[in-house]
Design a protein around this motif. Structure first.
Motif, PDB file in Angstrom:
ATOM      1  N   PRO A 115      33.035  18.124  66.983  1.00 15.89           N
ATOM      2  CA  PRO A 115      33.394  18.224  65.563  1.00 15.89           C
ATOM      3  C   PRO A 115      32.464  17.435  64.649  1.00 15.89           C
ATOM      4  O   PRO A 115      32.162  17.878  63.532  1.00 15.89           O
ATOM      5  N   ILE A 116      31.985  16.271  65.113  1.00 17.66           N
ATOM      6  CA  ILE A 116      31.060  15.481  64.293  1.00 17.66           C
ATOM      7  C   ILE A 116      29.755  16.242  64.087  1.00 17.66           C
ATOM      8  O   ILE A 116      29.225  16.314  62.968  1.00 17.66           O
ATOM      9  N   ILE A 117      29.218  16.819  65.156  1.00 20.30           N
ATOM     10  CA  ILE A 117      27.966  17.570  65.053  1.00 20.30           C
ATOM     11  C   ILE A 117      28.146  18.789  64.160  1.00 20.30           C
ATOM     12  O   ILE A 117      27.286  19.109  63.325  1.00 20.30           O
ATOM     13  N   ALA A 118      29.282  19.479  64.307  1.00 15.22           N
ATOM     14  CA  ALA A 118      29.545  20.654  63.467  1.00 15.22           C
ATOM     15  C   ALA A 118      29.647  20.264  61.996  1.00 15.22           C
ATOM     16  O   ALA A 118      29.134  20.970  61.112  1.00 15.22           O
ATOM     17  N   LEU A 119      30.303  19.134  61.713  1.00 18.29           N
ATOM     18  CA  LEU A 119      30.420  18.677  60.328  1.00 18.29           C
ATOM     19  C   LEU A 119      29.056  18.309  59.759  1.00 18.29           C
ATOM     20  O   LEU A 119      28.748  18.610  58.596  1.00 18.29           O
ATOM     21  N   ALA A 120      28.218  17.664  60.574  1.00 14.71           N
ATOM     22  CA  ALA A 120      26.867  17.333  60.119  1.00 14.71           C
ATOM     23  C   ALA A 120      26.071  18.602  59.803  1.00 14.71           C
ATOM     24  O   ALA A 120      25.330  18.663  58.806  1.00 14.71           O
ATOM     25  N   THR A 121      26.209  19.634  60.634  1.00 13.13           N
ATOM     26  CA  THR A 121      25.533  20.902  60.381  1.00 13.13           C
ATOM     27  C   THR A 121      26.043  21.544  59.105  1.00 13.13           C
ATOM     28  O   THR A 121      25.281  22.136  58.325  1.00 13.13           O
ATOM     29  N   LEU A 122      27.351  21.418  58.868  1.00 10.78           N
ATOM     30  CA  LEU A 122      27.946  21.939  57.640  1.00 10.78           C
ATOM     31  C   LEU A 122      27.337  21.255  56.419  1.00 10.78           C
ATOM     32  O   LEU A 122      26.981  21.915  55.428  1.00 10.78           O
ATOM     33  N   MET A 137      22.455  17.013  47.238  1.00 10.01           N
ATOM     34  CA  MET A 137      21.464  16.628  48.255  1.00 10.01           C
ATOM     35  C   MET A 137      21.667  15.183  48.707  1.00 10.01           C
ATOM     36  O   MET A 137      21.617  14.879  49.904  1.00 10.01           O
ATOM     37  N   VAL A 138      21.917  14.277  47.762  1.00  8.57           N
ATOM     38  CA  VAL A 138      22.100  12.871  48.116  1.00  8.57           C
ATOM     39  C   VAL A 138      23.369  12.681  48.942  1.00  8.57           C
ATOM     40  O   VAL A 138      23.373  11.995  49.981  1.00  8.57           O
ATOM     41  N   LEU A 139      24.472  13.287  48.507  1.00 13.96           N
ATOM     42  CA  LEU A 139      25.742  13.094  49.202  1.00 13.96           C
ATOM     43  C   LEU A 139      25.730  13.710  50.597  1.00 13.96           C
ATOM     44  O   LEU A 139      26.265  13.126  51.548  1.00 13.96           O
ATOM     45  N   THR A 140      25.121  14.889  50.733  1.00  9.02           N
ATOM     46  CA  THR A 140      25.097  15.520  52.060  1.00  9.02           C
ATOM     47  C   THR A 140      24.170  14.759  53.005  1.00  9.02           C
ATOM     48  O   THR A 140      24.460  14.628  54.192  1.00  9.02           O
ATOM     49  N   ASP A 141      23.049  14.238  52.497  1.00 10.16           N
ATOM     50  CA  ASP A 141      22.182  13.403  53.332  1.00 10.16           C
ATOM     51  C   ASP A 141      22.913  12.135  53.765  1.00 10.16           C
ATOM     52  O   ASP A 141      22.808  11.698  54.923  1.00 10.16           O
ATOM     53  N   LEU A 142      23.649  11.530  52.838  1.00 16.54           N
ATOM     54  CA  LEU A 142      24.394  10.315  53.165  1.00 16.54           C
ATOM     55  C   LEU A 142      25.449  10.607  54.228  1.00 16.54           C
ATOM     56  O   LEU A 142      25.619   9.829  55.185  1.00 16.54           O
ATOM     57  N   GLY A 143      26.154  11.730  54.072  1.00 15.68           N
ATOM     58  CA  GLY A 143      27.155  12.106  55.066  1.00 15.68           C
ATOM     59  C   GLY A 143      26.557  12.317  56.443  1.00 15.68           C
ATOM     60  O   GLY A 143      27.113  11.875  57.459  1.00 15.68           O
ATOM     61  N   GLN A 144      25.395  12.982  56.487  1.00 17.45           N
ATOM     62  CA  GLN A 144      24.738  13.207  57.783  1.00 17.45           C
ATOM     63  C   GLN A 144      24.267  11.900  58.405  1.00 17.45           C
ATOM     64  O   GLN A 144      24.338  11.712  59.627  1.00 17.45           O
ATOM     65  N   ALA A 145      23.784  10.973  57.584  1.00 20.14           N
ATOM     66  CA  ALA A 145      23.365   9.674  58.106  1.00 20.14           C
ATOM     67  C   ALA A 145      24.537   8.962  58.780  1.00 20.14           C
ATOM     68  O   ALA A 145      24.402   8.418  59.888  1.00 20.14           O
ATOM     69  N   VAL A 146      25.695   8.981  58.119  1.00 17.40           N
ATOM     70  CA  VAL A 146      26.887   8.323  58.674  1.00 17.40           C
ATOM     71  C   VAL A 146      27.329   9.016  59.963  1.00 17.40           C
ATOM     72  O   VAL A 146      27.656   8.356  60.966  1.00 17.40           O
ATOM     73  N   LEU A 147      27.336  10.341  59.968  1.00 14.36           N
ATOM     74  CA  LEU A 147      27.807  11.080  61.139  1.00 14.36           C
ATOM     75  C   LEU A 147      26.901  10.870  62.350  1.00 14.36           C
ATOM     76  O   LEU A 147      27.378  10.639  63.465  1.00 14.36           O
TER      77      LEU A 147
END
Length: 399
Positions: free
Chosen positions: A99-106, A73-83
């Motif tokens: 691709p950035i939006i798709a990765l954030a959705t992933l 949960m922490v890592l995916t939230d951090l990734g979405q914040a950066v994206l």
């Protein structure tokens, strides 16, 4: 917030999800606005980037069964914040932003089963109905109010600023999630089973457990039929009900209100003895609402039908979560949650393709009636499959 379970960990998690989901909803409006100058293809690609990655739910769920849910949960939230921070800062370009939006959705899809499998550790077992009702209210409120809030923000600030707000909500979510006191995931410390085996075992449990398999089948079938009503609604409001231009949006809004009211019935319940029975009642209400919507003689009756359908669907969604939590062994909870999370996206994608020629051939009224009747038929079939099954009896003992 007396409608929330008492434990502080769940309240932190709920607040984190409220902020994050609200940010997602307002950002979706901003992303579509950013893409609109590029034309309809660009906006369609943004919407696809926000939905297609959801189909990897089963694979995301298997990861939640193997690794620390809190770390995921922490890592995916951090990734979405950066994206999303990147989207807010760079000029919009289709080849870069999609691709950035798709990765954030992933990453968001990876978060969801980890969050779901953590909820039983945050509340007493008797408070699970209340917890899932509170989560449903959170999501449904965001679904109903998010686009309105996004539109209001866009009236005073640039779309990039709205996306930046979304990025900040993920950082706020992390600040709350790191404080959660969660037990270790059963397989987080030793990975002797392996990813492929974890995924296979989860699917096998889904197919062999009659309660889980029936709900998965029912969920796919119900969403398939229900999505036909979604596809027909704009034409029904305009051509058959002769509603004004605001009627389509108002019908969706009334449905959203029902989606909020439905979960509220769980808030005062200490125990739900048979979630499968509640699921059948909820989806049966949706079917009745859709059938009556299809035959509604005027707009006023259509609003009532939509309220009934939304209430039924809200009940059914919470009951689905309770069945999954009650009937799934703990070490498979992530995988099974991931599968059930992806089913609506697969079902609705298929249904939208089928609905287009049906609306042309039969008209929106008949398609809506078929949709409701199909849901009622599914409820009858699922009742026949589960009425004498031992997994349902187990739900009575553990829910």
């Amino acid at each position: 917030m007396s409608f929330l379970p008492a434990r502080q960990d769940f309240r932190r998690f709920w607040l984190a999800r409220v902020m994050s989901f609200a940010g997602d909803q307002i950002a979706q409006v901003a992303l579509v606005v950013m893409a609109a100058p590029e034309g309809p293809l660009a906006t369609s690609m943004v919407l696809l980037a926000l939905s297609l990655p959801r189909l990897i739910g089963p694979f995301a769920g298997a990861l939640a069964d193997m690794y620390s849910a809190k770390k995921i949960m922490v890592l995916t939230d951090l990734g979405q914040a950066v994206l999303f921070l990147t989207v807010a800062l760079i000029p919009f370009h289709l080849a870069v932003n999609i691709p950035i939006i798709a990765l954030a959705t992933l990453l968001n899809t990876l978060f969801l089963p980890a969050g779901r499998r953590s909820i039983p550790a945050m509340v007493a077992s008797a408070e699970l109905p209340k917890a899932f009702a509170a989560m449903a209210i959170c999501f449904n409120a965001g679904f109903a109010a998010g686009p309105l809030l996004g539109g209001a923000l866009l009236a005073v600030v640039d779309a990039r600023a709205v996306v930046l707000v979304d990025a900040l909500t993920f950082l706020a979510s992390i600040a709350l999630i790191v404080r959660l006191d969660l037990p270790k995931t059963p397989r987080a410390e030793e990975h002797r089973v392996g990813y492929g085996r974890t995924l296979l075992v989860g699917f096998r449990e889904l197919l062999s457990n009659r309660a889980l398999g029936s709900v998965a089948l029912g969920l796919f079938s119900v969403v398939s039929f229900a999505s036909m009503t979604t596809a027909s609604l704009v034409f029904l409001a305009r051509d058959d009900l002769h509603g004004p231009t605001w009627s389509y949006g108002a019908l969706i809004g009334v449905y959203g209100v029902g989606m909020l009211l439905g979960p509220a019935i769980f808030l005062g319940r200490a125990r739900i003895r048979n979630p499968l029975r509640i699921w059948r009642i909820g989806e049966g209400l949706f079917g009745v609402g859709a059938v009556t919507l299809g035959v509604a003689p005027w707009l006023g009756t259509a609003f009532v039908s939509q309220a009934v359908a939304g209430t039924g669907n809200g009940i059914g969604n919470v009951a689905t979560d309770l069945v999954v939590q009650s009937a799934t062994p703990e070490h498979m909870l992530g995988t099974v949650s991931g599968v059930t999370m992806s089913i609506p996206f697969a079902a609705s994608s298929l249904a939208y393709l089928v609905a287009i020629p049906l609306i042309d051939a039969l008209g929106p009224r008949w398609v809506t009636v078929i949709s409701g009747a199909g849901v009622l038929l599914v409820v009858i079939v699922i009742h026949a499959l589960t009425v004498d099954s031992r997994p349902v009896e187990a739900l009575d003992e553990t829910a």
